[in-house]
Design an enzyme around this catalytic site. Structure first.
Site, PDB file in Angstrom:
ATOM      1  N   THR A 185      22.166 -29.487  14.397  1.00 27.10           N
ATOM      2  CA  THR A 185      23.141 -29.987  13.425  1.00 27.10           C
ATOM      3  C   THR A 185      22.500 -31.120  12.637  1.00 27.10           C
ATOM      4  OG1 THR A 185      23.948 -31.635  14.962  1.00 27.10           O
ATOM      5  CG2 THR A 185      25.039 -29.508  15.005  1.00 27.10           C
ATOM      6  N   GLU A 330      27.647 -25.002  14.460  1.00 21.97           N
ATOM      7  CA  GLU A 330      28.170 -24.689  15.795  1.00 21.97           C
ATOM      8  C   GLU A 330      28.971 -23.388  15.818  1.00 21.97           C
ATOM      9  OE1 GLU A 330      28.215 -27.546  14.264  1.00 21.97           O
ATOM     10  OE2 GLU A 330      28.216 -29.274  15.613  1.00 21.97           O
ATOM     11  N   LYS A 439      42.071 -44.799   6.167  1.00 22.78           N
ATOM     12  CA  LYS A 439      43.311 -45.199   6.817  1.00 22.78           C
ATOM     13  C   LYS A 439      43.866 -46.414   6.077  1.00 22.78           C
ATOM     14  CE  LYS A 439      42.189 -42.902  10.995  1.00 22.78           C
ATOM     15  NZ  LYS A 439      40.950 -42.755  11.707  1.00 22.78           N
ATOM     16  N   TRP A 444      47.008 -41.787   6.363  1.00 27.69           N
ATOM     17  CA  TRP A 444      45.702 -41.210   6.047  1.00 27.69           C
ATOM     18  C   TRP A 444      45.636 -40.745   4.598  1.00 27.69           C
ATOM     19  CZ3 TRP A 444      43.878 -37.616  10.645  1.00 27.69           C
ATOM     20  CH2 TRP A 444      43.781 -38.391  11.813  1.00 27.69           C
TER      21      TRP A 444
HETATM   22  P1  AMP Z   1      26.930 -27.769   8.788  1.00 22.80           P
HETATM   23  O1  AMP Z   1      26.892 -27.618  10.249  1.00 22.80           O
HETATM   24  O2  AMP Z   1      25.760 -28.495   8.218  1.00 22.80           O
HETATM   25  O3  AMP Z   1      27.183 -26.466   8.107  1.00 22.80           O
HETATM   26  O4  AMP Z   1      28.168 -28.732   8.450  1.00 22.80           O
HETATM   27  C1  AMP Z   1      29.462 -28.400   8.837  1.00 22.80           C
HETATM   28  C2  AMP Z   1      30.448 -29.314   8.182  1.00 22.80           C
HETATM   29  O5  AMP Z   1      30.413 -29.176   6.771  1.00 22.80           O
HETATM   30  C3  AMP Z   1      31.887 -29.010   8.536  1.00 22.80           C
HETATM   31  O6  AMP Z   1      32.242 -29.551   9.768  1.00 22.80           O
HETATM   32  C4  AMP Z   1      32.634 -29.635   7.375  1.00 22.80           C
HETATM   33  O7  AMP Z   1      32.798 -31.024   7.536  1.00 22.80           O
HETATM   34  C5  AMP Z   1      31.698 -29.409   6.219  1.00 22.80           C
HETATM   35  N1  AMP Z   1      32.118 -28.231   5.445  1.00 22.80           N
HETATM   36  C6  AMP Z   1      31.635 -26.983   5.520  1.00 22.80           C
HETATM   37  N2  AMP Z   1      32.244 -26.185   4.616  1.00 22.80           N
HETATM   38  C7  AMP Z   1      33.153 -26.940   3.980  1.00 22.80           C
HETATM   39  C8  AMP Z   1      34.110 -26.700   2.934  1.00 22.80           C
HETATM   40  N3  AMP Z   1      34.236 -25.508   2.359  1.00 22.80           N
HETATM   41  N4  AMP Z   1      34.880 -27.731   2.547  1.00 22.80           N
HETATM   42  C9  AMP Z   1      34.766 -28.951   3.116  1.00 22.80           C
HETATM   43  N5  AMP Z   1      33.876 -29.245   4.076  1.00 22.80           N
HETATM   44  C10 AMP Z   1      33.081 -28.259   4.504  1.00 22.80           C
END
Ligand code: AMP
Length: 543
Positions: A185, A330, A439, A444
């Site tokens: 990640t 994940e 916050k 929120w």
């Molecule tokens: P990654 O593991 O790098 O793909 O990051 C995952 C995170 O990206 C998620 O937990 C979200 O916070 C963010 N994310 C992925 N897709 C979206 C989306 N369409 N809109 C908003 N946040 C997103």
């Protein structure tokens, strides 16, 4: 009584076998790192992937070992994945946009044994190879004519190495629960965490992703995965593509608007996927040149929230369906996709766009719920937000080495760290990362909603919202804006534009104009850096 059906393990190499046997001549077209466009077919790719498997095996690599890749999306990169998985080794994608020290940390943590690397990234490898103790062999994804000078030991040109394959290799017999792939990640807080996919989870995810309610791709599609293979498996397209026998177009290292357009046009691409920033570049290129997108039917946009202005332009100006999607490393990574259910089919204009602002509903294979901090489920009313939790056969149940155990509960739910709401039809909308939500006076405020709104202003190139300390409210929103070249919108212009579109108390207390907004290695706004940048900022109304 047991069923009397065959035990046919879900193994990744079966995807490539299927494509090679049933869609033999279908092309995989790559913009090579050396420059020219190169073409291969699923039939040929299987032969080469078997060659990779044979030679990894010959060179002493085997089951459970991590085989790293530091590479763009190309046919070569894909055949390396399949070759490694086919002997029970684990492909491990590294994100070249991280700092070299972070890459070295990740490689040491994963104990990578071999590395396949694109020419572009040789300078990184020169820097870090000696500090990765487990590394035994480096294979440069090129031919001898393009091999760079290097002082590193155990380095070989991929094409020379592959030419040593004798043929006749057969895939190893494996347990479908064996590890197949690995990806860390992005680790915006603390160290990156390793996610380990299995053969079974990858195959099931490929099916989940390809379904009509999800990406909906078939052998009649020409699929351009712009999202990198090192960013959460190119959202599964390296597996779904062969599973349905789609033609693949791999963009290599060039993701600017003109290069994207060239591939979309010459290869007659019908389906593509990437993060919003890539599409902003393409749309800008189209606007400047007056070009159109006659072949493209669908674009999947995810990784961060897709601004409404982008959806609107694709759908209304270019006639391309936008599928907004959400996922995480994940989750292999797809969690939800915003295709349209019958309940929303009659919506038009802004009402339809408002649905498309949502990240969509879960496909079969993803369970989803939104809870408060005490794990009590929140109503599905499209507005009450809380912690988004998921489970399913392609969702992680632990991180490599046991990090982050508090994100997994005893009922198998994974706490995504995202804040979201669900509506009555199951459409989910992300309102924030749990650590970014503002916050204000105990209530929120969603930074994503405010950002989406701000980028809808015609003079705004990019916008980010962060919470800044306020002595009365605890935190209040600060809007940070990059203006479009040659445009000079003022704070008053932007606030007037946003006024009436969100609750009054959500409106930012101030606007800061900057030349650039920092991004993470996967293209997300880097809020930590931004908060650091504005840590001494004081609102004019904070006395
Ligand atoms: P990654 O593991 O790098 O793909 O990051 C995952 C995170 O990206 C998620 O937990 C979200 O916070 C963010 N994310 C992925 N897709 C979206 C989306 N369409 N809109 C908003 N946040 C997103």
């Amino acid at each position: 009584m047991q069923g009397l059906m065959q035990n046919w393990p879900l193994l990744c190499h079966k995807l490539l076998d299927y494509a090679a046997e049933n869609h033999t001549g279908r092309e995989i077209v790559s913009r090579s790192v050396e420059g020219p466009i190169v073409r291969t077919t699923y039939g040929q790719m299987r032969q080469r992937a078997l060659g990779v498997a044979e030679l990894l095996d010959r060179d002493g690599f085997g089951e459970g070992q991590r085989i790293a890749t530091l590479a763009w999306n190309t046919g070569r990169h894909l055949e390396v994945w399949y070759g490694a998985m086919g002997i029970g080794a684990i492909y491990h994608t590294l994100n070249p946009r991280l700092f070299p020290e972070q890459i070295a940390w990740i490689m040491n943590h994963a104990e990578d044994q071999a590395l396949f690397v694109d020419l572009t990234f040789m300078p990184i490898v020169e820097k870090i190879a000696s500090s990765v103790k487990s590394l035994k062999k480096i294979i440069v994804l090129t031919d001898s004519a393009h091999m760079p000078e290097t002082k590193l030991a155990n380095v070989v040109a991929y094409e020379d190495w592959l030419a040593e394959a004798r043929g006749g290799f057969i895939w190893r017999n494996l347990d479908e629960n064996a590890a197949a792939g690995m990806c860390y990640t992005s680790g915006t807080t603390g160290n990156p965490k390793g996610v380990v996919y299995s053969h079974r989870s990858n195959v099931l995810h490929a099916m989940i992703a390809a379904m009509p309610n999800a990406m909906g791709i078939s052998c009649r599609d020409v699929v351009l995965p712009v999202v990198p293979m090192f960013h959460a498996n190119a959202w599964g397209l390296g597996q779904s593509g062969p599973m349905v026998g789609a033609k693949l177009v791999m963009p290599g290292g060039k993701m600017d608007g003109a290069s994207m357009y060239e591939l979309l046009d010459t290869e007659k691409v019908t389906f593509t996927a990437a993060v919003p920033t890539v599409w902003l570049m393409l749309l800008q290129h189209l606007e400047e040149t007056g070009k159109k997108l006659p072949y493209l039917k669908k674009v999947v946009i995810g990784g961060s929230a897709c601004p409404r202005a982008v959806t609107k332009k694709f759908e209304e100006v270019y006639g391309v369906e936008v599928i907004h999607a959400w996922g995480m490393t994940e989750m292999s990574p797809l969690g939800s996709l915003c295709t349209i259910k019958p309940e929303y089919l009659d919506l038009k204009g802004e009402e339809l766009l408002a649905v498309k602002d949502k990240q969509g509903f879960a496909p079969f294979g993803v369970e989803m719920k939104v809870t408060d901090d005490e794990n009590v489920e929140r109503p599905r009313d499209g507005k009450t937000f809380g912690r988004l939790k998921v489970r399913g056969p392609a969702v992680a149940r632990a991180y490599y080495g046991g990090a982050g155990q508090d994100q997994f509960d005893e009922e198998g739910w994974f706490d995504t760290g995202d804040v979201a709401h669900l509506d009555q039809y199951g459409y989910m909308q992300i309102t924030d990362r749990a650590k970014d939500v503002i916050k204000s006076g105990g209530e929120w405020i969603s930074t994503i909603d405010l950002e989406n709104l701000a980028v809808g202003h015609p003079d705004v190139a990019e916008a980010a919202v962060i919470g800044v300390h306020h002595s009365r409210w605890d935190e209040r929103p600060l809007l940070v804006v990059v203006r479009k070249p040659g445009k000079e919108p003022t704070k008053e212009d932007l606030l007037a534009f946003m006024d009436g579109k969100v609750a009054k108390w959500w409106l930012p207390d101030d606007v800061a104009f900057v030349d650039e907004i920092p991004h993470t290695a996967t293209g997300k706004i880097q809020k930590i850096t931004l908060r650091e940048q504005f840590k001494d900022f004081r609102f004019p109304n904070d006395v």
